[in-house]
Write a protein that holds these residues in place. Structure first.
Motif, short mmCIF file in Angstrom:
data_model
loop_
_atom_site.label_atom_id
_atom_site.label_comp_id
_atom_site.label_asym_id
_atom_site.label_seq_id
_atom_site.Cartn_x
_atom_site.Cartn_y
_atom_site.Cartn_z
N TRP A 165 7.20 11.25 -42.00
CA TRP A 165 6.99 9.65 -41.24
C TRP A 165 6.67 8.19 -42.04
CZ3 TRP A 165 3.00 7.17 -42.21
CH2 TRP A 165 1.38 7.98 -43.51
N LEU A 166 7.00 8.54 -42.89
CA LEU A 166 6.89 7.16 -44.62
C LEU A 166 7.85 7.32 -44.30
CD1 LEU A 166 4.44 5.39 -44.63
CD2 LEU A 166 4.60 6.44 -46.65
N LEU A 192 9.28 4.77 -40.90
CA LEU A 192 8.29 3.72 -40.63
C LEU A 192 9.48 3.01 -41.65
CD1 LEU A 192 5.03 4.74 -40.34
CD2 LEU A 192 6.19 4.02 -39.33
N THR A 238 12.87 1.47 -39.88
CA THR A 238 12.45 1.55 -38.34
C THR A 238 13.43 -0.26 -37.34
OG1 THR A 238 10.29 0.01 -39.07
CG2 THR A 238 10.55 2.16 -38.19
N PRO A 270 1.05 -0.36 -30.95
CA PRO A 270 0.16 0.72 -32.21
C PRO A 270 1.35 0.77 -33.33
CG PRO A 270 -0.26 1.64 -29.93
CD PRO A 270 0.56 0.21 -29.52
N LEU A 271 2.90 1.37 -32.53
CA LEU A 271 3.54 0.70 -33.57
C LEU A 271 3.95 0.24 -34.60
CD1 LEU A 271 6.35 3.07 -34.47
CD2 LEU A 271 8.16 1.86 -32.07
N LEU A 294 1.37 0.18 -37.03
CA LEU A 294 1.81 1.10 -38.23
C LEU A 294 2.62 0.79 -39.13
CD1 LEU A 294 1.86 4.05 -36.47
CD2 LEU A 294 0.67 3.94 -38.16
N LEU A 320 1.73 -1.61 -41.26
CA LEU A 320 0.87 -0.99 -42.06
C LEU A 320 1.27 -0.09 -43.09
CD1 LEU A 320 -1.86 0.45 -40.43
CD2 LEU A 320 -1.87 -1.63 -42.67
N SER A 321 2.70 0.50 -42.66
CA SER A 321 3.84 0.84 -43.51
C SER A 321 4.39 0.41 -44.18
CB SER A 321 5.00 1.15 -42.89
OG SER A 321 5.76 0.89 -42.36
N TRP A 324 2.05 1.09 -47.86
CA TRP A 324 1.87 2.46 -48.20
C TRP A 324 2.95 2.53 -48.89
CZ3 TRP A 324 0.99 3.85 -42.10
CH2 TRP A 324 -0.40 3.38 -41.88
#
Length: 179
Positions: A10-11, A14, A17, A121-122, A125, A128-129, A132
């Motif tokens: 998932w990271l 992201l 994306t 929300p996407l 994320l 935030l990614s 991260w």
């Protein structure tokens, strides 16, 4: 030698994306052939390119990448991903709230509600990614998000205060391209 850590799927998703968001936007543009969607997509490109120019002017380095993440070679302030995805989220939300639906889309409250419920929300994320993955610092991501908000609000105001009339003219004079 330190062992490289494998990123969760998932990271990784992201991290790339920009490919899926660009593909979805291009598909939506091809489906609707809308002048308004063309303007929105051009605005996303303009937001991304102008942020890159700001980065080159500020020249703030990125933080060291986390283990397992790819090293970025460009500058970090402001975050291009954060600015552009925030542009998408804010402009889409404003469009769903205030603009008429394109005739090729089904009418109803779902078409005005679902896109913001998915993209906001996407966008969060994705922003935030950037932290991260170690590509940006918190101030770089916040600056990118602020840039995206200002850019989208400016372009939306331009569209609703006159540029949509230019779009209507284009749709009438170029029916092969626009519907």
């Amino acid at each position: 030698m330190a062992q490289e850590r494998q990123l969760p799927w998932w990271l990784k998703f992201l991290d790339y994306t920009n490919i899926s968001v660009t593909g979805a936007t291009a598909s939506f543009l091809l489906y609707t052939r809308s002048v308004g969607v063309s303007y929105f997509a051009a605005g996303a490109v303009a937001c991304s390119m102008s942020v890159k120019l700001v980065k080159k002017a500020i020249r703030q380095p990125r933080p060291p990448p986390m283990v397992g993440a790819r090293k970025k070679v460009s500058y970090g302030m402001p975050s291009t991903h954060s600015a552009t995805i925030t542009y998408f989220a804010v402009y889409s939300t404003l469009a769903c709230a205030y603009l008429p639906l394109h005739p090729s889309l089904p009418s109803g409250w779902l078409m005005r509600t679902i896109p913001p419920l998915v993209i906001v929300p996407l966008a969060l994320l994705i922003a935030l990614s950037r932290l991260w993955l170690g590509h940006h610092t918190i101030p770089q991501v916040l600056a990118g998000c602020s840039y995206g908000i200002l850019f989208s609000c400016t372009l939306f105001a331009l569209w609703t205060h006159g540029l949509s009339e230019v779009g209507q003219w284009a749709a009438l004079n170029f029916p092969i391209i626009f519907r």
